[in-house]
Design a protein around this motif. Sequence first.
Motif: not given
Lengths: 255, 448
Positions: B213-214, B404-409, B413-417, B432-435
């Motif tokens: 979730g983002r 992959w899933a662990e890394l993307v999660a 998390e870093q994006q929220d910081g 698609a997941a992060l950008a």
Amino acid sequence: MTAPLALGPARAVPLSAVNPVAQLSAIAVLTVVLLVSGDLVTPAVVLAAELALFPAAGLTRPREVLRRTWPLLLSAAGVAWVNVAFGALDGTAAWLSGATWGLRVVALALPGVLLVAATDPVRLADALTVHWRVSTRFAYGALAALRLVPLLAAEWETIRSARRARGVDAGANPVAAARLVAGTAFALLVAAIRRGTRLATAMDARGFDSGVPRTNARGSVFRRRDGWFVAGAVAVCAAAVGTSVALGAWDPLLG
Amino acid sequence: MRDVDLRIAPGERVLLTGASGSGKSTLLRALGGLLDPEGGDATGELTVDGVAPDRCRQRVGTVFQDPDSQLVMTRAGDDVAFGLENVGTPPERIWPAVDAALDAVGFDLGRDRPTGALSGGQKQRLVLAGALAPRPGLLLLDEPTAQLDPAGAALVRDAVGRAVAGRGATLVVVDHDAPAWLPLVDRVVELLPGGGAVEHGPGWTPPPLRFPGRHPHPPGEPLLTADAVGYTHRGSAVPALPPTDVVLRAGRTLAVTGPNGTGKSTLALLLAGLRAPTTGRVTAAPPLTAGLRRPDRPPARWRAAELVDRIGTVFQQPEHQFLTGRVRDELSLGPLRSGAGAAQARATAEELLERLGLAPLAEANPFTLSGGQQRRLSVATALATRPRVLVLDEPTFGQDRDTWAELVALLAEQQDGDRALCLVTHDAAVVAALADDVLTLGAPVAVP
């Protein structure tokens, strides 16, 4: 992240038509004569003949010539200087001795420069294994290893960057700089061994050195002109020694 | 790998899949007779054509991951001929076989093309031609597209499809990226990490990737700005990276994509302050330069200890970044270098060990970890100094679905910081997941 370094096939130049083992034989002849002679005239004549071959090796642009020969010229100058400065002779004799030594070093090493400029490493391995029965394991193993050298240069750059990213640099401290180079070199060694192991496995999987006699798709033919090339080298040596003796300069180091 | 029962009939095309560490590659090497008998303990029995695999190596062709560790010769044709020469093929039969193999994989650049000047996809195509030239009865492919961009990977899969069509050769492909191979295989066998294997029926597809979730942030203040930065290698006429503009903003994630050779990794090095651009300029904004001895200098001229807690970098190959002999020391190294006290560095390391599930490995040597663990550790080392900007080069490269899933999660998390992230990647799923923003090198494309 790879730098544009690639060990490609050598450009075809007129000298490439001469079989690499003929070139190596010619180098052997020149080397013996240069090592025996102790005068200035012999290396001068040999050097003139070598310089005449430069266009045949595609070395015509001064920049290109300098790029390939500067380490050699530098070491020759070093040898000459040591002889002038620390030799037992004084005055003109010292300068003559320095010039002789410098010329000998250049004349000894230039054929190697010509060989590298004109010879495709694959053809060299072919010629060595076909004519001189050099072990295929050694010749083609060395060839494969040679391909990895540019990759290692790129890897060195990456390892250095990775260390800086981790907060490790030497700053102005020479001890730290030495330690950093040592650490990077060790990491590179580990990387090289891993890559080499992978390459060895891949070559194994392709049946390399599996006990079956290897054939050669390109072959390597020793033609008449290759014989003439070696004969030419002998003739140059004879002319050099002849000139030297005629001028009364001949001064063999042996006997 | 243990307790695997498998019978492959001649002419079958089998995909071996499974999480990293499940022993896929080991099984493939065993089939090829390439396992070192001294290097481990073998149980059970394995035969190819009824004999031990090392006795019929001549009828097996193998392709590995890294094309640069498989090419031997300097010209394309010579390299394909290499395997034929090794098995003693008469010279007059070699060149027709070379041409047939090059044709079978669709390599149309000619025999004399220097191998050093090929793209990764073309190199791997050539490696495949080399494996096919002796006409093997069994073709083994060990993650042959893992190191390629999507275009190169498609090129290789296309070549495999062409090459096996119309031949009776048996094909075994190892890959954790199953979907791409499904059209080319008859069977899918999944090796289980605990041992054993399951057979998947026709119509099987792997479970979908788990996306985190983002909470997208509005664009924050710029942290790092690149104005027309470009890089040209010394002695090269063609720039590795043509002049490019980039802004990394707090709370935003920029994905840099594009084919191999367009300068993505070079751009990452310039932004990360690891290389000075040959044209243009990288400028750090005040939130980054605060506390620097010389705030007017560009990041490439900062001291490493100043860089490490401002811009964090994660390299493509985790091993390049490891400097110590223990996972715990690896995590406290960055904080120590940036001037944190020993107690604080230790506390940071412990916290990251817990959070990333690396605590049981705290005393292990980083080089002995599995690929997925190494990847998590390399991200963790960059996070340890809490940099405001994080640059990652292919973070999901070669990872299985769980990692992959662990890394993307973890990255989400870093994006929220309030960090700025720059991801260099070929992986469309990561984009698609992060950008938040996408920069496509090679062809200028508008940001969505």
